[in-house]
Design a protein around this motif. Structure first.
Motif, PDB file in Angstrom:
ATOM      1  N   SER A  94     -10.047  45.040   7.280  1.00 56.52           N
ATOM      2  CA  SER A  94     -10.900  43.935   7.746  1.00 56.52           C
ATOM      3  C   SER A  94     -11.640  44.270   9.036  1.00 56.52           C
ATOM      4  N   MET A  95     -11.087  45.217   9.850  1.00 58.13           N
ATOM      5  CA  MET A  95     -11.683  45.510  11.157  1.00 58.13           C
ATOM      6  C   MET A  95     -12.530  46.773  11.178  1.00 58.13           C
ATOM      7  N   TYR A  96     -12.148  47.804  10.407  1.00 64.06           N
ATOM      8  CA  TYR A  96     -12.778  49.115  10.551  1.00 64.06           C
ATOM      9  C   TYR A  96     -13.656  49.530   9.386  1.00 64.06           C
ATOM     10  N   PHE A  97     -13.667  48.769   8.312  1.00 60.96           N
ATOM     11  CA  PHE A  97     -14.433  49.196   7.152  1.00 60.96           C
ATOM     12  C   PHE A  97     -15.612  48.262   6.876  1.00 60.96           C
ATOM     13  N   TYR A  98     -16.270  47.870   7.977  1.00 63.46           N
ATOM     14  CA  TYR A  98     -17.555  47.207   7.822  1.00 63.46           C
ATOM     15  C   TYR A  98     -18.565  48.195   7.273  1.00 63.46           C
ATOM     16  N   MET A  99     -19.551  47.708   6.578  1.00 62.50           N
ATOM     17  CA  MET A  99     -20.590  48.595   6.064  1.00 62.50           C
ATOM     18  C   MET A  99     -21.472  49.123   7.204  1.00 62.50           C
ATOM     19  N   TRP A 100     -21.484  48.450   8.356  1.00 66.86           N
ATOM     20  CA  TRP A 100     -22.345  48.912   9.439  1.00 66.86           C
ATOM     21  C   TRP A 100     -21.624  49.914  10.341  1.00 66.86           C
ATOM     22  N   SER A 101     -20.334  50.145  10.108  1.00 65.11           N
ATOM     23  CA  SER A 101     -19.633  51.180  10.871  1.00 65.11           C
ATOM     24  C   SER A 101     -19.999  52.537  10.314  1.00 65.11           C
ATOM     25  N   ARG A 102     -20.138  53.533  11.214  1.00 60.98           N
ATOM     26  CA  ARG A 102     -20.533  54.879  10.777  1.00 60.98           C
ATOM     27  C   ARG A 102     -19.325  55.794  10.795  1.00 60.98           C
ATOM     28  N   PRO A 154     -24.896  43.426  -0.668  1.00 56.47           N
ATOM     29  CA  PRO A 154     -24.834  44.250   0.551  1.00 56.47           C
ATOM     30  C   PRO A 154     -24.113  45.579   0.327  1.00 56.47           C
ATOM     31  N   TRP A 155     -23.034  45.550  -0.432  1.00 59.32           N
ATOM     32  CA  TRP A 155     -22.278  46.775  -0.740  1.00 59.32           C
ATOM     33  C   TRP A 155     -23.158  47.761  -1.500  1.00 59.32           C
ATOM     34  N   LEU A 156     -23.835  47.264  -2.523  1.00 63.91           N
ATOM     35  CA  LEU A 156     -24.697  48.126  -3.339  1.00 63.91           C
ATOM     36  C   LEU A 156     -25.874  48.666  -2.533  1.00 63.91           C
ATOM     37  N   LEU A 157     -26.465  47.821  -1.686  1.00 60.86           N
ATOM     38  CA  LEU A 157     -27.602  48.252  -0.875  1.00 60.86           C
ATOM     39  C   LEU A 157     -27.209  49.411   0.032  1.00 60.86           C
ATOM     40  N   SER A 158     -26.090  49.278   0.721  1.00 62.72           N
ATOM     41  CA  SER A 158     -25.644  50.338   1.617  1.00 62.72           C
ATOM     42  C   SER A 158     -25.316  51.616   0.854  1.00 62.72           C
ATOM     43  N   PHE A 159     -24.676  51.471  -0.294  1.00 61.98           N
ATOM     44  CA  PHE A 159     -24.324  52.640  -1.101  1.00 61.98           C
ATOM     45  C   PHE A 159     -25.588  53.371  -1.577  1.00 61.98           C
ATOM     46  N   ILE A 160     -26.572  52.613  -2.019  1.00 64.39           N
ATOM     47  CA  ILE A 160     -27.831  53.216  -2.485  1.00 64.39           C
ATOM     48  C   ILE A 160     -28.548  53.921  -1.332  1.00 64.39           C
ATOM     49  N   ILE A 161     -28.568  53.304  -0.143  1.00 63.47           N
ATOM     50  CA  ILE A 161     -29.215  53.930   1.016  1.00 63.47           C
ATOM     51  C   ILE A 161     -28.552  55.261   1.351  1.00 63.47           C
ATOM     52  N   ASP A 162     -27.231  55.292   1.324  1.00 66.72           N
ATOM     53  CA  ASP A 162     -26.521  56.543   1.604  1.00 66.72           C
ATOM     54  C   ASP A 162     -26.864  57.621   0.581  1.00 66.72           C
ATOM     55  N   ILE A 163     -26.892  57.248  -0.685  1.00 63.66           N
ATOM     56  CA  ILE A 163     -27.198  58.215  -1.750  1.00 63.66           C
ATOM     57  C   ILE A 163     -28.631  58.732  -1.608  1.00 63.66           C
ATOM     58  N   VAL A 164     -29.578  57.826  -1.379  1.00 63.32           N
ATOM     59  CA  VAL A 164     -30.981  58.224  -1.247  1.00 63.32           C
ATOM     60  C   VAL A 164     -31.168  59.138  -0.040  1.00 63.32           C
ATOM     61  N   SER A 165     -30.553  58.783   1.088  1.00 67.49           N
ATOM     62  CA  SER A 165     -30.671  59.596   2.295  1.00 67.49           C
ATOM     63  C   SER A 165     -30.116  61.001   2.068  1.00 67.49           C
ATOM     64  N   LEU A 166     -28.950  61.103   1.443  1.00 64.59           N
ATOM     65  CA  LEU A 166     -28.354  62.416   1.177  1.00 64.59           C
ATOM     66  C   LEU A 166     -29.206  63.236   0.211  1.00 64.59           C
TER      67      LEU A 166
END
Length: 340
Positions: free
Chosen positions: A332-340, A246-258
């Motif tokens: 634990s509360m604010y650094f979810y991968m789904w938080s923007r 999940p961490w890698l997927l989100s990181f890759i999505i951010d990089i690709v989008s940018l």
């Protein structure tokens, strides 16, 4: 009885609107004080997550409500897109309260209730953002969707509208001279006022096609970015929160989008969109505070850095100790991968 209560509430609301319009600087000072108190309470109430999130959410909601009241009371003719869009207002309210809703659901219904609320919130936010992109033609969504109003600029814009010598017709954009602000008859120029409508340059078919392709790339990049929370949650459901996929997927999505946004010329973006791109690039640094990277690498290094600062920098121990105490909760509360 009900009519009497409604009448009293309407009078109170009207009086409050007049007060915030007459005292914008005092209002900003009060809002800043409430926000500071919320930060102070964080350290005192960190053992009660529900109280912490309630106190943390309230200042943001108060600022949003005051901005909306000021906008609706002072000048309805001044077009501010984020206040005209109900989608953006709803998105902002959800962004300010989503963690409070998660904590409340966990208190009421346990872990299953919490994850149900998380999925519902992220689905709701994703749908609204996709509507903004594909229906309302917004190139880039922001967080929060309705940023706090710049009171100083707003007051200047209102004063300029109130003192202008003409008004703009909504449909045609034609500026009509106001009799109130007209000069004496012997000094009038009898020339038309300058139109406020934007003049678009004629583009060749090739330029138009290129611009359409760039817009499509931007839409695709933003659509990928706003669906990232749901993709992350789906991947986390298949694996687990502490695993790398999940961490890698989100990181890759951010990089690709940018990277997709970087393929478009910067002249295509306005000032706010350029600032949003800078914010997203900087937010990549937050990946060091997200699990599992934080658990395996960052936590030890951050604690070592805080210890070094507390011993080498005068009077830094109080601050570093507070950060060390609160960082586990914040992580634990604010650094979810789904938080923007």
């Amino acid at each position: 009885m009900a009519n009497c209560v409604n009448f009293t509430l309407n009078n109170l609301l009207t009086s409050y609107k007049k007060w915030i319009v007459a005292n914008p600087h005092l209002l900003s000072d009060i809002e800043a004080t409430v926000r500071c108190l919320s930060y102070f309470s964080f350290g005192q109430l960190r053992n009660s997550s529900l109280a912490v999130e309630l106190i943390y959410s309230m200042p943001n909601l108060i600022v949003l409500c005051n901005d909306l009241l000021m906008y609706s009371s002072k000048c309805k003719d001044l077009k501010i897109p984020q206040f005209e869009s109900k989608i953006k207002i709803w998105l902002t309210v959800v962004e300010y309260t989503e963690i409070l809703l998660e904590v409340s659901a966990e208190k009421l219904w346990g872990a299953k209730g919490k994850w149900l609320i998380i999925v519902v919130i992220q689905l709701f936010k994703t749908i609204l953002r996709l509507l903004s992109i594909h229906v309302y033609k917004e190139r880039m969504t922001k967080s929060p969707a309705t940023p706090p109003l710049n009171r100083e600029k707003f007051n200047k814009a209102v004063n300029s509208i109130q003192s202008k010598e003409g008004f703009v017709l909504k449909r045609s954009g034609t500026v009509i001279r106001s009799i109130k602000y007209s000069a004496p008859i012997e000094k009038r120029t009898w020339t038309a006022l300058e139109s406020k409508m934007n003049i678009t340059m004629d583009l060749t078919p090739k330029d138009q096609e290129s611009e359409k392709n760039q817009e499509k790339i931007c839409k695709l990049a933003e659509s990928l970015y706003v669906t990232k929370p749901l993709l992350h949650l789906g991947c986390m459901y298949i694996t687990s929160k502490k695993q790398w996929p999940p961490w890698l997927l989100s990181f890759i999505i951010d990089i690709v989008s940018l990277n997709m946004f970087n393929r478009c010329p910067m002249a295509l973006f306005n000032k706010e969109e350029k600032e949003e791109l800078v914010r997203r690039r900087l937010s990549l640094l937050l990946y060091i505070l997200r699990s599992p990277f934080y658990d395996k690498y960052s936590r030890v290094k951050i604690n070592e850095l805080l210890d070094a600062l507390s011993t080498s920098v005068p009077f830094a121990k109080l601050l570093t100790n507070a950060v060390k105490k609160n960082l586990p909760y914040m992580q634990s509360m604010y650094f979810y991968m789904w938080s923007r």
